[in-house]
Scaffold this motif. Structure first.
Motif, PDB file in Angstrom:
ATOM      1  N   UNK A   1       0.841  -1.171   0.000  1.00 24.92           N
ATOM      2  CA  UNK A   1       0.000   0.000   0.000  1.00 24.92           C
ATOM      3  C   UNK A   1       0.889   1.238   0.000  1.00 24.92           C
ATOM      4  N   UNK A   2       0.339   2.347  -0.457  1.00 19.83           N
ATOM      5  CA  UNK A   2       1.067   3.608  -0.476  1.00 19.83           C
ATOM      6  C   UNK A   2       0.531   4.510   0.623  1.00 19.83           C
ATOM      7  N   UNK A   3       1.466   5.098   1.362  1.00 18.93           N
ATOM      8  CA  UNK A   3       1.111   5.832   2.569  1.00 18.93           C
ATOM      9  C   UNK A   3       1.823   7.176   2.590  1.00 18.93           C
ATOM     10  N   UNK A   4       1.106   8.206   3.056  1.00 16.43           N
ATOM     11  CA  UNK A   4       1.711   9.523   3.282  1.00 16.43           C
ATOM     12  C   UNK A   4       1.650   9.802   4.785  1.00 16.43           C
ATOM     13  N   UNK A   5       2.801  10.222   5.329  1.00 17.11           N
ATOM     14  CA  UNK A   5       2.885  10.581   6.738  1.00 17.11           C
ATOM     15  C   UNK A   5       3.022  12.094   6.817  1.00 17.11           C
ATOM     16  N   UNK A   6       2.158  12.717   7.581  1.00 20.38           N
ATOM     17  CA  UNK A   6       2.252  14.161   7.762  1.00 20.38           C
ATOM     18  C   UNK A   6       2.384  14.457   9.248  1.00 20.38           C
ATOM     19  N   UNK A   7       2.945  15.615   9.550  1.00 15.03           N
ATOM     20  CA  UNK A   7       3.099  16.028  10.941  1.00 15.03           C
ATOM     21  C   UNK A   7       2.705  17.491  11.060  1.00 15.03           C
TER      22      UNK A   7
ATOM     23  N   UNK B   1       1.876  -0.358   8.181  1.00 11.85           N
ATOM     24  CA  UNK B   1       0.913   0.737   8.297  1.00 11.85           C
ATOM     25  C   UNK B   1       0.214   0.691   9.652  1.00 11.85           C
ATOM     26  N   UNK B   2      -0.199  -0.503  10.054  1.00 13.07           N
ATOM     27  CA  UNK B   2      -0.886  -0.650  11.340  1.00 13.07           C
ATOM     28  C   UNK B   2       0.023  -0.267  12.505  1.00 13.07           C
TER      29      UNK B   2
ATOM     30  N   UNK C   1      -1.754  15.553  23.411  1.00 12.13           N
ATOM     31  CA  UNK C   1      -3.088  16.168  23.451  1.00 12.13           C
ATOM     32  C   UNK C   1      -3.455  16.882  22.161  1.00 12.13           C
ATOM     33  N   UNK C   2      -3.149  16.273  21.062  1.00 10.76           N
ATOM     34  CA  UNK C   2      -3.534  16.860  19.785  1.00 10.76           C
ATOM     35  C   UNK C   2      -2.901  16.127  18.627  1.00 10.76           C
ATOM     36  N   UNK C   3      -3.340  16.434  17.439  1.00 11.88           N
ATOM     37  CA  UNK C   3      -2.808  15.735  16.266  1.00 11.88           C
ATOM     38  C   UNK C   3      -1.387  16.194  15.932  1.00 11.88           C
ATOM     39  N   UNK C   4      -0.415  15.328  16.175  1.00 12.99           N
ATOM     40  CA  UNK C   4       0.975  15.628  15.840  1.00 12.99           C
ATOM     41  C   UNK C   4       1.391  14.891  14.574  1.00 12.99           C
ATOM     42  N   UNK C   5       0.924  13.643  14.444  1.00 12.66           N
ATOM     43  CA  UNK C   5       1.299  12.795  13.305  1.00 12.66           C
ATOM     44  C   UNK C   5       0.029  12.216  12.686  1.00 12.66           C
ATOM     45  N   UNK C   6      -0.013  12.209  11.365  1.00 11.88           N
ATOM     46  CA  UNK C   6      -1.129  11.610  10.642  1.00 11.88           C
ATOM     47  C   UNK C   6      -0.571  10.613   9.626  1.00 11.88           C
ATOM     48  N   UNK C   7      -1.197   9.446   9.537  1.00 15.33           N
ATOM     49  CA  UNK C   7      -0.793   8.408   8.597  1.00 15.33           C
ATOM     50  C   UNK C   7      -1.989   8.146   7.684  1.00 15.33           C
ATOM     51  N   UNK C   8      -1.792   8.335   6.388  1.00 16.84           N
ATOM     52  CA  UNK C   8      -2.917   8.257   5.443  1.00 16.84           C
ATOM     53  C   UNK C   8      -2.613   7.266   4.326  1.00 16.84           C
ATOM     54  N   UNK C   9      -3.535   6.349   4.083  1.00 13.70           N
ATOM     55  CA  UNK C   9      -3.422   5.422   2.957  1.00 13.70           C
ATOM     56  C   UNK C   9      -3.845   6.177   1.695  1.00 13.70           C
ATOM     57  N   UNK C  10      -2.914   6.382   0.785  1.00 12.56           N
ATOM     58  CA  UNK C  10      -3.203   7.138  -0.437  1.00 12.56           C
ATOM     59  C   UNK C  10      -3.192   6.243  -1.675  1.00 12.56           C
ATOM     60  N   UNK C  11      -3.237   4.945  -1.486  1.00  9.35           N
ATOM     61  CA  UNK C  11      -3.181   3.992  -2.594  1.00  9.35           C
ATOM     62  C   UNK C  11      -4.281   4.268  -3.610  1.00  9.35           C
ATOM     63  N   UNK C  12      -5.518   4.316  -3.164  1.00  4.04           N
ATOM     64  CA  UNK C  12      -6.644   4.518  -4.071  1.00  4.04           C
ATOM     65  C   UNK C  12      -6.564   5.878  -4.745  1.00  4.04           C
ATOM     66  N   UNK C  13      -6.190   6.891  -4.001  1.00  2.29           N
ATOM     67  CA  UNK C  13      -6.072   8.235  -4.548  1.00  2.29           C
ATOM     68  C   UNK C  13      -5.056   8.273  -5.674  1.00  2.29           C
ATOM     69  N   UNK C  14      -3.895   7.642  -5.472  1.00  2.00           N
ATOM     70  CA  UNK C  14      -2.862   7.641  -6.506  1.00  2.00           C
ATOM     71  C   UNK C  14      -3.307   6.851  -7.726  1.00  2.00           C
ATOM     72  N   UNK C  15      -3.994   5.730  -7.502  1.00  2.00           N
ATOM     73  CA  UNK C  15      -4.481   4.942  -8.631  1.00  2.00           C
ATOM     74  C   UNK C  15      -5.501   5.739  -9.434  1.00  2.00           C
TER      75      UNK C  15
END
Length: 80
Positions: free
Chosen positions: A1-7, A35-36, A50-64
């Motif tokens: 799977x393809x994943x984007x990590x944002x902070x 990924x898990x 106490x807040x969103x510091x890191x986000x992990x997003x599956x972008x497989x479908x989006x890229x396809x």
């Protein structure tokens, strides 16, 4: 799977601090198990700070879908 990590604020330190070998905003290939594990870590950090510091997003479908749209546009352009 393809994943984007944002902070938060694209801060690479959140990943570097625990040795995560990926760069912020890069799209990387990883297994579902990887990924898990990364998601568990992200949730742990997000809870502790106490807040969103890191986000992990599956972008497989989006890229396809993007690749398919580009191919359709190329075919359309070749007809004109």
């Amino acid at each position: 799977m393809k994943v984007r990590i944002t902070t938060v604020d694209d801060d690479q330190g959140w990943l570097d601090a625990v040795g995560i070998p990926y760069k912020v905003n890069d799209i990387v290939e990883m297994t579902r198990a990887g990924f898990d594990r990364l998601n568990v870590y992200a949730n742990s950090v997000n809870t502790e700070v106490f807040g969103p510091a890191i986000s992990v997003e599956d972008v497989t479908a989006s890229q396809e879908n993007d690749a398919e749209a580009i191919e359709i546009m190329k075919r359309f352009d070749n007809k004109n």
